[in-house]
Design a protein around this motif. Structure first.
Motif, mmCIF file in Angstrom:
data_model
loop_
_atom_site.group_PDB
_atom_site.id
_atom_site.type_symbol
_atom_site.label_atom_id
_atom_site.label_comp_id
_atom_site.label_asym_id
_atom_site.label_seq_id
_atom_site.Cartn_x
_atom_site.Cartn_y
_atom_site.Cartn_z
ATOM 1 N N ALA A 1 -26.316 33.990 -32.846
ATOM 2 C CA ALA A 1 -27.620 34.132 -32.197
ATOM 3 C C ALA A 1 -27.496 33.975 -30.688
ATOM 4 C CB ALA A 1 -28.598 33.110 -32.764
ATOM 5 N N LEU A 2 -26.701 32.999 -30.246
ATOM 6 C CA LEU A 2 -26.531 32.823 -28.797
ATOM 7 C C LEU A 2 -25.780 34.007 -28.200
ATOM 8 C CD1 LEU A 2 -26.920 31.172 -26.267
ATOM 9 C CD2 LEU A 2 -24.855 29.854 -26.859
ATOM 10 N N ALA A 3 -24.765 34.511 -28.909
ATOM 11 C CA ALA A 3 -24.038 35.692 -28.428
ATOM 12 C C ALA A 3 -24.988 36.866 -28.261
ATOM 13 C CB ALA A 3 -22.907 36.045 -29.384
ATOM 14 N N ASP A 4 -25.848 37.088 -29.246
ATOM 15 C CA ASP A 4 -26.792 38.207 -29.172
ATOM 16 C C ASP A 4 -27.778 38.017 -28.020
ATOM 17 O OD1 ASP A 4 -25.559 39.301 -31.370
ATOM 18 O OD2 ASP A 4 -27.109 38.660 -32.801
ATOM 19 N N GLU A 5 -28.225 36.783 -27.813
ATOM 20 C CA GLU A 5 -29.179 36.515 -26.730
ATOM 21 C C GLU A 5 -28.552 36.776 -25.363
ATOM 22 O OE1 GLU A 5 -31.939 32.874 -24.916
ATOM 23 O OE2 GLU A 5 -30.563 32.474 -26.584
#
Length: 447
Positions: A272-276
């Motif tokens: 999720a952090l990578a995508d954000e």
């Protein structure tokens, strides 16, 4: 200046590395290039590794210095051993040495996930008086986003190359949780976070503005990095190459956690952090340059300000395909590459009479070119002529020492910085090994 020689008693010897060294050397026709490869490729093992096969608890431990600075940088140490990973299954001693470094990185990150460089236990540092949360185990405490990313990259690369899960215990997972928490803190969505750094110095880039907090930013999903991989302070707090690296590293971390731990929630948090961060890069870090069009900026601040340049250290914009963030034929990357390798980049220097050109860094001032930038240019190129030209310039840069340096004067390569810089040496070896496998004709005369 006479060429250096390999030490009679290396710090660490790998039978697999020695075999590959000898085999690749037979494919290089040019004696000068062959000598350069033979000295550079094993330089990390020859001169910088302190390895303990058993730390008293049955596990290996490894401390890798940068060369002339007797401290372990998370970034440098990970990059220094990276070229040896393909040989791990052939050499158990080499595998245990790298496993020891993966474990050491975890202990360093648990000690302080904001630090960039560490002593081998409590010791002396010339930066002990820095106004930050210093402690005796730290050599330096500059928050550089790429530092934990390199630790993740090495761990993932080790696991993929060896199939060995022994370093990935509860301590390693705890270190990764600390890293994820730190990356979230440095998105600075709610406050500035705990990190602050001030140094009494006349060198502007060695300390942070705004009373140690760095220049203002607007939270947009990117991760702040107060310092660049050169250890210079960022001008704008969102360092784009390091954010790109973070996206790749977080996805690698998710893969590791998913495969080795029963922690699907933690793996999902990493994704999720990578995508954000990836979405924020696409929205805020791709900007229009007046000459080159849509490019990746080097730094941004979330307010719409952007810095157009590239630096010779890695991660750089030039290195994005090498680090696994973007394909080499991506149109935005191609435009960014054209900018970085031109005089539209203020840190690109050339001497037409000498046939030398490359990217330098504010860290070493003008007109110093970093051999690492030439190596990275070749590693990310698909053009034989460009790669051959990089090899020629790298040979011309060594000033007869038989080793790579941190930087050299584009007008006088005999003037250089850091005679003992192991990362640059090993990275050059990685390039030659790759060419031997993929483009062997470039190592032959007339190739």
């Amino acid at each position: 200046m006479s060429a250096a020689h390999r030490p009679a008693t290396p710090c660490f010897r790998s039978a697999a590395v020695e075999a590959q060294l000898a085999e690749v050397a037979t494919r290089i026709d040019d004696p000068a290039l062959r000598r350069l490869f033979v000295q550079c490729y094993p330089n990390t093992l020859d001169t910088t590794v302190r390895h303990t096969p058993d730390d008293g608890g049955g596990q290996p431990d490894t401390f890798v210095i940068t060369g002339d600075i007797h401290a372990l940088w998370l970034r440098d140490s990970a990059a220094q051993v990276w070229p040896y990973l393909p040989l791990l299954r052939q050499d158990d001693a080499l595998r245990r040495m790298v496993a020891g470094l993966v474990r050491r990185h975890a202990r360093c990150l648990l000690l302080d996930p904001y630090a960039n460089a560490f002593n081998d236990g409590p010791g002396h540092s010339e930066w002990a008086s820095d106004q930050t949360d210093m402690r005796p185990e730290l050599h330096e405490r500059k928050w550089e986003l790429d530092s934990p990313c390199y630790a993740i990259r090495l761990a993932h690369g080790y696991w993929r190359a060896s199939g060995d899960a022994s370093p990935f215990d509860a301590e390693w997972l705890a270190a990764m949780r600390a890293v994820l928490a730190t990356l979230r803190q440095q998105q600075r969505k709610h406050d500035r976070g705990p990190y602050r750094f001030r140094r009494l110095t006349a060198w502007q880039s060695d300390t942070l503005p705004c009373d140690g907090w760095g220049n203002p930013l607007r939270p947009v999903g990117l991760i702040a990095s107060m310092f660049r991989p050169s250890d210079d302070a960022c001008v704008l707090p969102f360092l784009v190459p390091s954010n790109c690296f973070a996206v790749a590293a977080l996805r690698q971390l998710a893969e590791l956690v998913d495969a080795l731990y029963r922690e699907p929630g933690f793996a999902a948090e990493c994704c999720a952090l990578a995508d954000e961060v990836d979405a924020a890069i696409r929205r805020h870090a791709i900007v229009r340059h007046p000459v080159h069009g849509e490019v990746f900026a080097f730094e941004v601040d979330g307010f719409g300000n952007a810095l157009f340049m590239d630096d010779g250290n890695v991660p750089s914009l030039l290195s994005l395909p090498y680090l696994g963030y973007v394909a080499a034929d991506d149109p935005v990357y191609r435009a960014t590459r054209a900018l970085a390798l031109s005089h539209d980049n203020p840190w690109y220097f050339s001497d037409e009479a000498r046939g030398l050109a490359g990217i330098g860094s504010p860290h070493t001032l003008a007109p110093m070119v970093w051999p690492m930038s030439l190596i990275m240019r070749a590693l990310t190129s698909t053009d034989d002529a460009e790669i051959a030209d990089c090899l020629r310039m790298l040979q011309a840069s060594d000033a007869g020492t038989g080793l790579m340096h941190e930087s050299f004067d584009v007008h006088d390569p005999a003037r250089f910085t850091r005679a003992w810089f192991a990362w640059a040496n090993t990275l050059f070896g990685e390039l030659v090994v790759r060419l031997a496998g993929e483009r062997p004709h470039l190592l032959r005369r007339g190739g």
